[in-house]
Scaffold this motif. Structure first.
Motif, PDB file in Angstrom:
ATOM      1  N   THR A 126      70.072 -29.746  98.201  1.00  0.00           N
ATOM      2  CA  THR A 126      70.507 -28.517  98.170  1.00  0.00           C
ATOM      3  C   THR A 126      71.258 -28.273  99.547  1.00  0.00           C
ATOM      4  O   THR A 126      70.944 -28.993 100.592  1.00  0.00           O
ATOM      5  CB  THR A 126      69.420 -27.336  98.235  1.00  0.00           C
ATOM      6  OG1 THR A 126      68.483 -27.635  99.240  1.00  0.00           O
ATOM      7  CG2 THR A 126      68.541 -27.561  96.927  1.00  0.00           C
ATOM      8  N   VAL A 127      72.212 -27.361  99.590  1.00  0.00           N
ATOM      9  CA  VAL A 127      72.821 -27.080 100.843  1.00  0.00           C
ATOM     10  C   VAL A 127      71.786 -26.805 101.869  1.00  0.00           C
ATOM     11  O   VAL A 127      71.902 -27.286 102.981  1.00  0.00           O
ATOM     12  CB  VAL A 127      73.955 -26.105 100.669  1.00  0.00           C
ATOM     13  CG1 VAL A 127      74.554 -25.595 101.952  1.00  0.00           C
ATOM     14  CG2 VAL A 127      75.185 -26.431  99.592  1.00  0.00           C
ATOM     15  N   GLU A 128      70.883 -25.775 101.631  1.00  0.00           N
ATOM     16  CA  GLU A 128      70.035 -25.604 102.548  1.00  0.00           C
ATOM     17  C   GLU A 128      69.011 -26.681 103.219  1.00  0.00           C
ATOM     18  O   GLU A 128      68.876 -26.963 104.502  1.00  0.00           O
ATOM     19  CB  GLU A 128      68.923 -24.674 102.100  1.00  0.00           C
ATOM     20  CG  GLU A 128      69.534 -23.275 101.681  1.00  0.00           C
ATOM     21  CD  GLU A 128      70.223 -23.279 100.238  1.00  0.00           C
ATOM     22  OE1 GLU A 128      69.876 -24.158  99.465  1.00  0.00           O
ATOM     23  OE2 GLU A 128      71.088 -22.371 100.214  1.00  0.00           O
ATOM     24  N   PRO A 186      80.229 -23.847 101.839  1.00  0.00           N
ATOM     25  CA  PRO A 186      79.562 -24.785 101.267  1.00  0.00           C
ATOM     26  C   PRO A 186      79.576 -24.486  99.603  1.00  0.00           C
ATOM     27  O   PRO A 186      79.425 -23.633  99.025  1.00  0.00           O
ATOM     28  CB  PRO A 186      78.265 -24.610 101.714  1.00  0.00           C
ATOM     29  CG  PRO A 186      78.282 -23.707 102.852  1.00  0.00           C
ATOM     30  CD  PRO A 186      79.375 -22.776 102.664  1.00  0.00           C
ATOM     31  N   ALA A 239      76.094 -30.345  98.273  1.00  0.00           N
ATOM     32  CA  ALA A 239      75.431 -31.345  99.457  1.00  0.00           C
ATOM     33  C   ALA A 239      75.023 -32.655  98.685  1.00  0.00           C
ATOM     34  O   ALA A 239      74.466 -32.560  97.358  1.00  0.00           O
ATOM     35  CB  ALA A 239      74.350 -30.539 100.161  1.00  0.00           C
ATOM     36  N   ILE A 253      78.127 -32.476 103.566  1.00  0.00           N
ATOM     37  CA  ILE A 253      78.243 -30.839 102.610  1.00  0.00           C
ATOM     38  C   ILE A 253      79.773 -30.991 102.464  1.00  0.00           C
ATOM     39  O   ILE A 253      80.236 -31.190 103.344  1.00  0.00           O
ATOM     40  CB  ILE A 253      77.554 -29.726 103.516  1.00  0.00           C
ATOM     41  CG1 ILE A 253      76.111 -29.767 103.843  1.00  0.00           C
ATOM     42  CG2 ILE A 253      78.089 -28.417 102.914  1.00  0.00           C
ATOM     43  CD1 ILE A 253      75.607 -28.578 104.713  1.00  0.00           C
ATOM     44  N   GLY A 312      82.674 -28.412 101.327  1.00  0.00           N
ATOM     45  CA  GLY A 312      82.935 -26.823 100.881  1.00  0.00           C
ATOM     46  C   GLY A 312      84.217 -26.766 100.343  1.00  0.00           C
ATOM     47  O   GLY A 312      84.949 -27.524  99.913  1.00  0.00           O
TER      48      GLY A 312
END
Length: 89
Positions: A7-9, A28, A31, A45, A47
């Motif tokens: 996940t991007v987080e 973003p 990832a 990441i 984007g």
């Protein structure tokens, strides 16, 4: 050493706790990480740039042999699968 989606987080959490070798302000999109024994050891990441191309937003590898090469390659393959024709660095 495995390449896995993140996940991007999760990727931001990892990347923010390590050196920032490259970072841009692109929005973003996805990832990807390098995982060894269930531990994240690298992440990228990707984007979307202002012109609509995919753009490498943030990348780091914690010393793995060929870590950056694996991340760049996986990021480009994923961007191509999403029908992006170019990826900016």
């Amino acid at each position: 050493m495995e390449i896995r989606p993140l996940t991007v987080e999760k990727a931001l959490e990892f990347l923010d706790s390590h050196d920032r070798h490259y970072r841009s302000e692109a929005k973003p999109l996805f990832a990807i990480g390098i995982v060894i024994e269930e531990k994240i050891c690298g992440a990228v990441i990707v984007g979307v740039a202002e012109n609509g191309d995919a753009q490498l937003s943030h990348i780091y590898s914690a010393g793995q042999s060929q870590g950056y090469t694996l991340l760049y390659g996986a990021a480009w393959r994923a961007a191509k699968a999403l029908v992006y024709e170019r990826m900016m660095l």
